[in-house]
Scaffold this active site. Sequence first.
Site, PDB file in Angstrom:
ATOM      1  N   PRO A 114      45.906 -46.008 -86.794  1.00 57.97           N
ATOM      2  CA  PRO A 114      46.132 -46.256 -85.631  1.00 57.97           C
ATOM      3  C   PRO A 114      44.829 -45.623 -84.567  1.00 57.97           C
ATOM      4  CG  PRO A 114      47.008 -44.020 -86.083  1.00 57.97           C
ATOM      5  CD  PRO A 114      46.501 -44.932 -87.278  1.00 57.97           C
ATOM      6  N   GLY A 215      57.823 -45.269 -87.195  1.00 59.00           N
ATOM      7  CA  GLY A 215      58.081 -45.716 -85.818  1.00 59.00           C
ATOM      8  C   GLY A 215      57.460 -44.817 -84.782  1.00 59.00           C
ATOM      9  N   CYS A 248      52.449 -38.900 -81.879  1.00 60.14           N
ATOM     10  CA  CYS A 248      54.005 -39.206 -81.449  1.00 60.14           C
ATOM     11  C   CYS A 248      55.105 -38.154 -81.343  1.00 60.14           C
ATOM     12  CB  CYS A 248      54.338 -40.543 -82.814  1.00 60.14           C
ATOM     13  SG  CYS A 248      53.235 -41.829 -82.595  1.00 60.14           S
TER      14      CYS A 248
END
Length: 586
Positions: A114, A215, A248
């Site tokens: 990412p 996720g 995250c």
Amino acid sequence: MSADKDLISVQQARDLVEAAHRAQAEIARFDQAKIDRICEAMARAVLRESPRVAALAVEETGYGIAEDKQEKNRFAAEDVWSYFKSLRTVGVVSETRDVVEIASPRGVVAGIIPSTNPTSTAIFKILIAIKSRNSIVMSPHPSAARCINETAKVMRDAGVKEGLPADAIGCMTTATIEGTEALMKHRQTAVILATGGIGLVRAAYSSGKPAFGVGPGNVPVLIERTADVPKAVQDILTGKCFDNGTICASEQAIVVDAPIEMAVREQFKAQGAHFLNQTEADQLAKIVATPQRSLNPMIVGKSVEVIAQKAGLTVPPGTRCLMVDVGGVGRDFPLSMEKLSPILAFYVEDGIERGAARCNEVLHYGGMGHTAGVHTRSREAAISYGAEMPASRICVNTPTTHGAIGFSTALPPSMTLGCGSWGGNVTSDNVSPLHLMDIKRVAFETRAVASKRPAVAARPVAIPAAQPVTRAASVASNAGAAAPKVSREEIAAIVDRFLANRQPEAAPPLAPPPTVEAPRVEYQRPAAANGETRSASNGNKAADFVSEDDVRRAMQKGEKIYVGPKTIITPSARDIGEPAEVFAKI
């Protein structure tokens, strides 16, 4: 031009996977010592370059804080490697009397990297892939391709000096959606490690390959009424503000137990947070969420000053975090989503049950299975809260940012956090080298299986002696003479004569199969604690077989294991037992 770029990306993915596949065949033959030397060299090299690639990541992506990215790089290169460096990944990795486990690499790992944590995630995935004797090909986020490729180069160069094939670490320079799909679906790709948006993770799972996708994390944190309020607020702001909230696992919503609401508000203000009024909150929501109610990438990883300027807000100098009272959860409340920036939603609920219910609601709005946090002085309350959360990690009295990745907790250190079936992931673990190995289990019989037709000992079969070859036959054969023909009637007569002369044998009586019980190692406390050699006259019995588990149990009990000339000791048991002087000879 876009079509050309896609074609280049697809071809690059194919070339890199095929080269990595060849390299992995070579790595699979490395012994444990060589694998560990390679990983050690790569970890040290990228640790030295950590400040440089961290600065490059901020410069290229515009996300986060260079010093914090450097710390994430250090965590991936040092803490992760230190935790897993002694892990066995070659040959027999575990052995008991009944089951022997043997590790096998999976092959080529497709690593999707990412833009929010580019260099640290690349470091992590390269290390765990090579440690488990795989090769890796990475698809970087297009906005972070340069810093990810530079990180890969640093590690590749260091690994090559220790014997790693150069093609074992590949990284695409032209990364498009089509190229990434080609990487994931390539026939020689063995497994996918996907870190990114929900769309990319779903693509990984639909590729037809085994995939570890992770996720989003819309992390709620409950401050329960018994909490140490100053420390709770300090931890929350430490986690939320680290690298401007790009991890995250960072806190997204705070749920405060009603009796301590005012104390919590005062602590947030005292420690640099700023509460917005309703009008200011509406202005902020307009730049945080898009019209489709997705997160605006323009505010991800940005500082409070940049976000406030974009929203047209005036905030006190030195403000660390923006706080917003939010009336609910869902599409009608944009600030209730994952924000990946120094912004916190604020809720007040009375009691742990209602607080847990609100946290559950937050998780259901985009963070299912990831992480939740709680601050409390009650261990029972923490466990009760954890039992209600659809989250894989419940961090207690610590920043969730640091707790979830194993920095401030005893969780395995990882930059890839599974969200379990709640988040549509295959695992709820912190992903590690263990997930990139196939384990073969050699299992020996421990209990005989009864049969209605027990085995009968086979009768010895007499093999007729070879007939001597006469000189005449030899001459005839050499001359090409045809062999004499034997008719079907003559063959039948020979068989009939054999059967008529054969005497039937009496079958032995059938006995029930014996009960087989696996022998167990017996531990006996020595008569003296001076480690002297024991003789059979002391009544101690030598073990037939000693495994690693037997040694560990003996060490826990402070006992000796008596061994003799015929005792079988596994290599792993000997490695542990001899330095600890567990064995006593008979």
